[in-house]
Structure formats: C-alpha cells, structure tokens
Motif scaffolding. Structure first.
Motif, PDB file in Angstrom:
ATOM      1  N   GLY A 109     -28.282  44.573  33.644  1.00  0.00           N
ATOM      2  CA  GLY A 109     -28.957  43.969  32.496  1.00  0.00           C
ATOM      3  C   GLY A 109     -29.738  42.727  32.883  1.00  0.00           C
ATOM      4  N   VAL A 110     -29.159  41.906  33.747  1.00  0.00           N
ATOM      5  CA  VAL A 110     -29.854  40.707  34.214  1.00  0.00           C
ATOM      6  C   VAL A 110     -31.078  41.097  35.039  1.00  0.00           C
ATOM      7  CG1 VAL A 110     -29.667  38.688  35.720  1.00  0.00           C
ATOM      8  CG2 VAL A 110     -27.842  39.230  34.116  1.00  0.00           C
ATOM      9  N   LEU A 111     -30.927  42.099  35.902  1.00  0.00           N
ATOM     10  CA  LEU A 111     -32.062  42.575  36.677  1.00  0.00           C
ATOM     11  C   LEU A 111     -33.173  43.102  35.766  1.00  0.00           C
ATOM     12  CD1 LEU A 111     -30.285  44.350  39.666  1.00  0.00           C
ATOM     13  CD2 LEU A 111     -31.653  42.254  39.743  1.00  0.00           C
ATOM     14  N   ALA A 112     -32.792  43.790  34.708  1.00  0.00           N
ATOM     15  CA  ALA A 112     -33.789  44.303  33.761  1.00  0.00           C
ATOM     16  C   ALA A 112     -34.519  43.138  33.079  1.00  0.00           C
ATOM     17  CB  ALA A 112     -33.114  45.204  32.718  1.00  0.00           C
TER      18      ALA A 112
ATOM     19  N   THR B 166     -28.331  35.323  34.423  1.00  0.00           N
ATOM     20  CA  THR B 166     -27.941  35.257  35.829  1.00  0.00           C
ATOM     21  C   THR B 166     -26.655  34.463  35.987  1.00  0.00           C
ATOM     22  OG1 THR B 166     -30.265  35.370  36.476  1.00  0.00           O
ATOM     23  CG2 THR B 166     -28.709  34.585  38.139  1.00  0.00           C
ATOM     24  N   TRP B 167     -26.569  33.348  35.288  1.00  0.00           N
ATOM     25  CA  TRP B 167     -25.381  32.493  35.327  1.00  0.00           C
ATOM     26  C   TRP B 167     -24.148  33.278  34.874  1.00  0.00           C
ATOM     27  CZ3 TRP B 167     -23.342  29.261  30.954  1.00  0.00           C
ATOM     28  CH2 TRP B 167     -22.437  28.287  31.387  1.00  0.00           C
ATOM     29  N   ALA B 168     -24.280  33.963  33.762  1.00  0.00           N
ATOM     30  CA  ALA B 168     -23.143  34.707  33.212  1.00  0.00           C
ATOM     31  C   ALA B 168     -22.760  35.889  34.106  1.00  0.00           C
ATOM     32  CB  ALA B 168     -23.476  35.199  31.807  1.00  0.00           C
ATOM     33  N   ALA B 169     -23.737  36.660  34.550  1.00  0.00           N
ATOM     34  CA  ALA B 169     -23.444  37.847  35.362  1.00  0.00           C
ATOM     35  C   ALA B 169     -22.836  37.458  36.702  1.00  0.00           C
ATOM     36  CB  ALA B 169     -24.713  38.666  35.578  1.00  0.00           C
ATOM     37  N   ALA B 170     -23.415  36.478  37.352  1.00  0.00           N
ATOM     38  CA  ALA B 170     -22.880  36.046  38.645  1.00  0.00           C
ATOM     39  C   ALA B 170     -21.482  35.467  38.470  1.00  0.00           C
ATOM     40  CB  ALA B 170     -23.809  35.021  39.289  1.00  0.00           C
ATOM     41  N   GLY B 171     -21.279  34.704  37.405  1.00  0.00           N
ATOM     42  CA  GLY B 171     -19.961  34.130  37.143  1.00  0.00           C
ATOM     43  C   GLY B 171     -18.910  35.200  36.920  1.00  0.00           C
ATOM     44  N   VAL B 172     -19.235  36.185  36.104  1.00  0.00           N
ATOM     45  CA  VAL B 172     -18.292  37.274  35.828  1.00  0.00           C
ATOM     46  C   VAL B 172     -17.954  38.016  37.120  1.00  0.00           C
ATOM     47  CG1 VAL B 172     -18.097  39.548  34.741  1.00  0.00           C
ATOM     48  CG2 VAL B 172     -18.900  37.607  33.407  1.00  0.00           C
ATOM     49  N   ALA B 173     -18.972  38.374  37.884  1.00  0.00           N
ATOM     50  CA  ALA B 173     -18.747  39.131  39.110  1.00  0.00           C
ATOM     51  C   ALA B 173     -17.933  38.323  40.117  1.00  0.00           C
ATOM     52  CB  ALA B 173     -20.087  39.555  39.716  1.00  0.00           C
TER      53      ALA B 173
ATOM     54  N   ILE C 281     -23.716  28.022  38.851  1.00  0.00           N
ATOM     55  CA  ILE C 281     -22.824  29.176  39.006  1.00  0.00           C
ATOM     56  C   ILE C 281     -21.590  28.783  39.803  1.00  0.00           C
ATOM     57  CG2 ILE C 281     -22.599  31.454  40.080  1.00  0.00           C
ATOM     58  CD1 ILE C 281     -25.672  31.797  39.381  1.00  0.00           C
ATOM     59  N   GLY C 282     -21.787  28.099  40.912  1.00  0.00           N
ATOM     60  CA  GLY C 282     -20.661  27.682  41.740  1.00  0.00           C
ATOM     61  C   GLY C 282     -19.710  26.765  41.007  1.00  0.00           C
ATOM     62  N   ALA C 283     -20.265  25.827  40.249  1.00  0.00           N
ATOM     63  CA  ALA C 283     -19.428  24.893  39.498  1.00  0.00           C
ATOM     64  C   ALA C 283     -18.654  25.602  38.395  1.00  0.00           C
ATOM     65  CB  ALA C 283     -20.291  23.776  38.917  1.00  0.00           C
ATOM     66  N   GLU C 284     -19.294  26.546  37.734  1.00  0.00           N
ATOM     67  CA  GLU C 284     -18.626  27.283  36.658  1.00  0.00           C
ATOM     68  C   GLU C 284     -17.511  28.152  37.217  1.00  0.00           C
ATOM     69  OE1 GLU C 284     -17.814  30.650  34.044  1.00  0.00           O
ATOM     70  OE2 GLU C 284     -19.118  30.841  35.796  1.00  0.00           O
ATOM     71  N   VAL C 285     -17.761  28.805  38.329  1.00  0.00           N
ATOM     72  CA  VAL C 285     -16.737  29.642  38.950  1.00  0.00           C
ATOM     73  C   VAL C 285     -15.565  28.774  39.417  1.00  0.00           C
ATOM     74  CG1 VAL C 285     -16.246  31.111  40.956  1.00  0.00           C
ATOM     75  CG2 VAL C 285     -18.288  31.523  39.568  1.00  0.00           C
ATOM     76  N   THR C 286     -15.858  27.641  40.013  1.00  0.00           N
ATOM     77  CA  THR C 286     -14.809  26.717  40.448  1.00  0.00           C
ATOM     78  C   THR C 286     -13.978  26.245  39.255  1.00  0.00           C
ATOM     79  OG1 THR C 286     -16.144  25.977  42.326  1.00  0.00           O
ATOM     80  CG2 THR C 286     -14.354  24.516  41.612  1.00  0.00           C
ATOM     81  N   GLY C 287     -14.651  25.870  38.171  1.00  0.00           N
ATOM     82  CA  GLY C 287     -13.944  25.436  36.971  1.00  0.00           C
ATOM     83  C   GLY C 287     -13.077  26.532  36.376  1.00  0.00           C
TER      84      GLY C 287
ATOM     85  N   LEU D 124     -14.106  39.106  41.456  1.00  0.00           N
ATOM     86  CA  LEU D 124     -13.841  39.334  42.882  1.00  0.00           C
ATOM     87  C   LEU D 124     -12.829  38.332  43.438  1.00  0.00           C
ATOM     88  CD1 LEU D 124     -17.431  40.200  44.123  1.00  0.00           C
ATOM     89  CD2 LEU D 124     -15.491  41.762  43.803  1.00  0.00           C
ATOM     90  N   ILE D 125     -12.929  37.085  43.034  1.00  0.00           N
ATOM     91  CA  ILE D 125     -11.946  36.083  43.460  1.00  0.00           C
ATOM     92  C   ILE D 125     -10.561  36.470  42.953  1.00  0.00           C
ATOM     93  CG2 ILE D 125     -11.197  33.685  43.115  1.00  0.00           C
ATOM     94  CD1 ILE D 125     -14.234  32.952  43.225  1.00  0.00           C
ATOM     95  N   GLY D 126     -10.505  36.945  41.724  1.00  0.00           N
ATOM     96  CA  GLY D 126      -9.227  37.393  41.166  1.00  0.00           C
ATOM     97  C   GLY D 126      -8.610  38.516  41.983  1.00  0.00           C
ATOM     98  N   VAL D 127      -9.438  39.460  42.400  1.00  0.00           N
ATOM     99  CA  VAL D 127      -8.935  40.598  43.175  1.00  0.00           C
ATOM    100  C   VAL D 127      -8.517  40.171  44.577  1.00  0.00           C
ATOM    101  CG1 VAL D 127      -9.620  42.778  44.262  1.00  0.00           C
ATOM    102  CG2 VAL D 127     -10.195  42.341  41.876  1.00  0.00           C
ATOM    103  N   PHE D 128      -9.395  39.443  45.265  1.00  0.00           N
ATOM    104  CA  PHE D 128      -9.147  39.155  46.681  1.00  0.00           C
ATOM    105  C   PHE D 128      -8.215  37.978  46.944  1.00  0.00           C
ATOM    106  CE2 PHE D 128     -13.186  41.543  46.998  1.00  0.00           C
ATOM    107  CZ  PHE D 128     -12.737  42.565  47.814  1.00  0.00           C
TER     108      PHE D 128
END
Length: 109
Positions: A96-99, A61-68, A9-15, A72-76
């Motif tokens: 959906g991921v929690l479900a 989880t990877w997709a949901a965490a990445g999107v969120a 997740i961290g690597a994908e968000v960084t990329g 948030l990085i975009g906003v802040f």
C-alpha cells in the motif's frame, strides 16, 4: 527529508520495543526510553514534513516500516511468533505504501 523519516522510524521502533519492557510504565529506564523515543519520532517526522515530504508518503512509510520492523524484532529477539496471515498483512501494508509512492510519482510526472 528521507533521513529525517528514517530517524523517525528508528525512534518509533525503539520506543515501541522499550514499551514492551516498561511493564505498564512501572520500570523507569524503559519508560523513559519510550517517552523520548516517541517524542523524537514525532519531532523527526515533523522535520520531514516541514521539508516538503507529502503527508501520505511520510506517514505511510513511517507506519509500514514501523510495523514490519517491530514484528521482525519481536520474532528474532523477543521470542514472538508470526503467522503466514500476519506476514501477508505486513506485505499488504508495504504494498500500500509503495502504491502511494508510485501513484504520487506518476501524478507529478
């Protein structure tokens, strides 16, 4: 397993954030960070899957965490905006991921 997924997740968000700064892959350093970030993300995701994590849970989880996180990085940090509808969409993805996770836990109980 979860550590590998967190690294993915961290690597994908960084990329993805670096991709924003690559200007269509015309800037070398952000472009390289993007390529390395995505490569590390997929490799780390494969490690989580190889250690027994269910595909639906891992990818969801990877997709949901990445999107969120990217939103948030975009906003802040990047001056982007987020509407209530977009926040609701992110919440639905996370729900959906929690479900998926909760449904899997009861199926194996």
């Amino acid at each position: 397993m979860w550590g590998w997924l967190a690294l993915a997740i961290g690597a994908e968000v960084t990329g993805t954030v670096a991709l924003r700064f690559s200007q269509g892959f015309s800037r070398l350093v952000p472009s390289m960070i993007t390529v390395v970030g995505y490569g590390l993300a997929f490799w780390s995701l494969s490690q989580a899957l190889g250690r027994g994590m269910a595909l639906g849970i891992a990818y969801g989880t990877w997709a949901a965490a990445g999107v969120a996180l990217v939103a948030l990085i975009g906003v802040f940090f990047l001056g982007e905006s987020l509407t209530w509808v977009q926040l609701g969409g992110i919440a639905l993805v996370i729900a959906g991921v929690l479900a998926l996770e909760l449904g899997g836990a009861t199926a194996h109980a």
